[in-house]
Design an enzyme around this catalytic site. Structure first.
Site, short mmCIF file in Angstrom:
data_model
loop_
_atom_site.label_atom_id
_atom_site.label_comp_id
_atom_site.label_asym_id
_atom_site.label_seq_id
_atom_site.Cartn_x
_atom_site.Cartn_y
_atom_site.Cartn_z
N VAL A 31 -1.31 2.44 2.80
CA VAL A 31 -1.42 1.38 1.79
C VAL A 31 -2.73 0.62 1.95
O VAL A 31 -3.44 0.36 0.99
CB VAL A 31 -0.21 0.39 1.88
CG1 VAL A 31 -0.44 -0.82 0.99
CG2 VAL A 31 1.09 1.10 1.51
N GLY A 32 -3.06 0.27 3.19
CA GLY A 32 -4.30 -0.48 3.42
C GLY A 32 -4.47 -0.78 4.89
O GLY A 32 -3.57 -0.54 5.70
N SER A 33 -5.64 -1.29 5.25
CA SER A 33 -5.85 -1.69 6.64
C SER A 33 -6.81 -2.86 6.71
O SER A 33 -7.60 -3.09 5.80
CB SER A 33 -6.37 -0.52 7.48
OG SER A 33 -7.39 0.15 6.80
N TYR A 36 -6.58 -6.45 11.87
CA TYR A 36 -5.53 -6.50 12.90
C TYR A 36 -4.49 -5.40 12.78
O TYR A 36 -3.53 -5.38 13.53
CB TYR A 36 -4.85 -7.88 12.88
CG TYR A 36 -5.81 -8.97 13.25
CD1 TYR A 36 -6.17 -9.18 14.58
CD2 TYR A 36 -6.41 -9.76 12.28
CE1 TYR A 36 -7.07 -10.17 14.93
CE2 TYR A 36 -7.32 -10.75 12.62
CZ TYR A 36 -7.65 -10.95 13.95
OH TYR A 36 -8.55 -11.92 14.29
N VAL A 39 -1.32 -0.64 7.30
CA VAL A 39 0.01 -0.69 6.66
C VAL A 39 0.25 0.60 5.90
O VAL A 39 -0.65 1.10 5.20
CB VAL A 39 0.12 -1.89 5.70
CG1 VAL A 39 1.48 -1.89 4.99
CG2 VAL A 39 -0.06 -3.21 6.45
N ASP A 150 -3.53 -20.64 5.62
CA ASP A 150 -4.42 -19.58 5.11
C ASP A 150 -3.93 -19.11 3.75
O ASP A 150 -3.97 -17.93 3.44
CB ASP A 150 -4.45 -18.41 6.11
CG ASP A 150 -5.58 -17.43 5.80
OD1 ASP A 150 -6.55 -17.82 5.13
OD2 ASP A 150 -5.49 -16.26 6.21
#
Length: 366
Positions: A31-33, A36, A39, A150
Site C-alpha cells: 500500500v505504501g511506506s 518508520y 504497510v 500532528d
C-alpha cells in the site's frame, strides 16, 4: 523449518522487503511506506475483512526507534473508538525473545486519506459529517490525556462512504509531558506551537481541525507559510494582532516584543473570509481558529456547535474509559529492555471486537 520461527507463518516479498505473515492473512499487497515502516493490505480469512498490516522499519535499531515502536503499540492498543485507528491484532513470527527482531501491527484498512482528495469539491453536508467525526475522535483521544499534535489531511483516513479515522500517533505525547515545537506540518500548526510562546494544551488539535475545515470549504490551504515567521504573519492577517491582555500571557520574550512591535489589527470577519460557507460554518471556524488557547473551543464544545445538528448523536461522542498510562515514557531503557517490554505486550495481546457506528450517513466521497 527454523525452530526460532513460529508455525503457521509464511514468507513473502512485498515491494522488495521480506514479510512473514500468519496464514490467516491472505493476498498481501503493498500500500505504501514511510520513514518508520511499510504497510500492506491483506484479507483476514477469519472475517473476510480487508485489513492494513504495518511492518515497522528496524524497530530495534536504536533506543529512540525502540521507544517509538513501544509507544505506537501502546497507543494503538489503548484506542477503542470508531473515529480513531486502533489495533485489531499484533504479531511476530519469532517464537522466543531471543529471535525477536520484527513485529507487525494489524489495523482496519482505509481506502484513502483527506490529503489525496483535498482538491475535490466538498459539499457543506460532507464537511459537516467529516469534521464531526474528526472532533468525535479528538474528544476521545483528549479524554485519554493524549494530544495528537500532528493533525493534518494526510493523517485523516477516509473510506468511500465518508467514514473517517484519525491516524498516526507516532508523535503524540501525553499532555503533561514537555512539548516541543517541531511536530505538526507547519500549515496546520497552531501558533502557540510554532513559537512555543505560551503553555499549550489539547486545543492545538482544534486549531488544526479549523485549518483543515477551511481548506475543505475553499479548496485552498488557509495558512500556507514559507517559514515560521511567514506562517505567523499569515495567521495574524486573519486573527488580527492581539492586544495587551493576550501579550501578557506569552512566556517567550522574543515573541512578546515581536507582537508588541506590530500595529494592532482586528480579527477578520469570517463570513467575508468564507463567503461560500453558511453563517454557522463561519462561526465555528471563528471559534476554532482563536489565537488565545484559553478561549479556543475544546473538542466537546465544538461538537455541541449548531453546525453539526444534522448529524449529531451525543451517545456516540464517547470518552476513553481510562487515561492512557505510559509509565515508561520518562524511562531511559536499553534496546534490549524495550524489546522485552514489546515482546511481553505482543504475547499478552488479545484482540477485542471493534464496534463501529450502528448508523451510516449514506454519503459517498465522490
Amino acid at each position: 523449518m527454523s525452530l526460532t520461527r513460529k508455525r503457521g507463518f509464511y514468507k513473502q516479498d512485498i515491494n522488495k522487503t521480506a514479510w512473514e505473515l500468519p496464514k490467516t492473512y491472505l493476498a498481501p499487497a503493498h500500500v505504501g511506506s514511510g520513514a518508520y515502516g511499510a504497510v500492506c493490505s491483506a484479507i483476514d480469512k477469519r472475517t473476510g475483512e480487508k485489513v492494513a498490516i504495518k511492518k515497522l522499519s528496524r524497530p530495534f535499531q536504536s533506543e529512540i526507534f525502540a521507544k517509538r515502536a513501544y509507544r505506537e503499540l501502546l497507543l494503538l492498543k489503548h484506542m477503542h473508538h470508531e473515529n480513531v485507528i486502533g489495533l485489531l491484532d499484533v504479531f511476530t513470527p519469532a517464537s522466543s525473545l531471543r529471535s525477536f527482531h520484527d513485529f507487525y501491527l494489524v489495523m482496519p484498512f482505509m481506502q484513502t486519506d483527506l490529503q489525496k482528495i483535498m482538491g475535490m469539491e466538498f459539499s457543506e453536508d460532507k464537511v459537516q459529517y467529516l469534521v464531526y467525526q474528526m472532533l468525535k475522535g479528538l474528544k476521545y483521544i483528549h479524554s485519554a490525556g493524549i494530544v495528537h499534535r500532528d493533525l493534518k489531511p494526510g493523517n485523516l483516513a477516509v473510506n468511500e462512504d465518508c467514514e473517517l479515522k484519525i491516524l498516526d500517533f507516532g508523535l503524540a505525547r501525553h499532555t503533561d509531558t514537555e512539548m516541543t515545537g517541531y511536530v505538526v506540518t507547519r500549515w496546520y500548526r497552531a501558533p502557540e506551537v510554532i513559537l512555543s510562546w505560551m503553555h499549550y494544551n489539547q486545543t492545538v488539535d482544534i486549531w488544526s481541525v479549523g485549518c483543515i475545515m477551511a481548506e475543505m470549504l475553499t479548496g485552498k490551504t488557509l495558512f500556507k507559510g514559507k517559514d515560521y515567521l511567514d506562517q505567523l504573519t499569515q495567521i495574524l492577517k486573519v486573527t488580527g494582532v492581539p492586544g495587551a491582555e493576550f501579550v501578557q500571557k506569552l512566556k517567550d520574550k522574543a515573541a512578546k516584543s515581536y507582537i508588541q512591535s506590530l500595529p494592532q489589527s482586528p480579527k477578520k470577519d469570517f463570513t467575508q473570509l468564507f463567503p461560500r460557507a453558511s453563517p454557522q460554518a463561519a462561526d465555528l471556524l471563528d471559534k476554532m481558529l482563536e489565537l488565545d488557547v484559553d478561549k479556543r473551543l475544546t473538542a466537546a464544545q465544538a461538537l455541541a456547535h449548531p453546525f453539526f445538528e444534522p448529524f449529531r448523536d451525543p451517545e456516540e461522542e464517547t470518552e476513553a474509559q481510562q487515561p492512557f498510562d505510559d509509565a515508561l515514557e520518562h524511562e531511559k531503557l536499553s534496546v534490549d529492555e524495550w524489546k522485552q517490554h514489546i515482546y511481553k505486550e505482543i504475547s499478552n495481546f488479545s484482540p477485542i471486537a471493534r464496534k463501529d457506528s450502528r448508523r451510516r450517513s449514506g454519503m459517498k466521497l465522490q
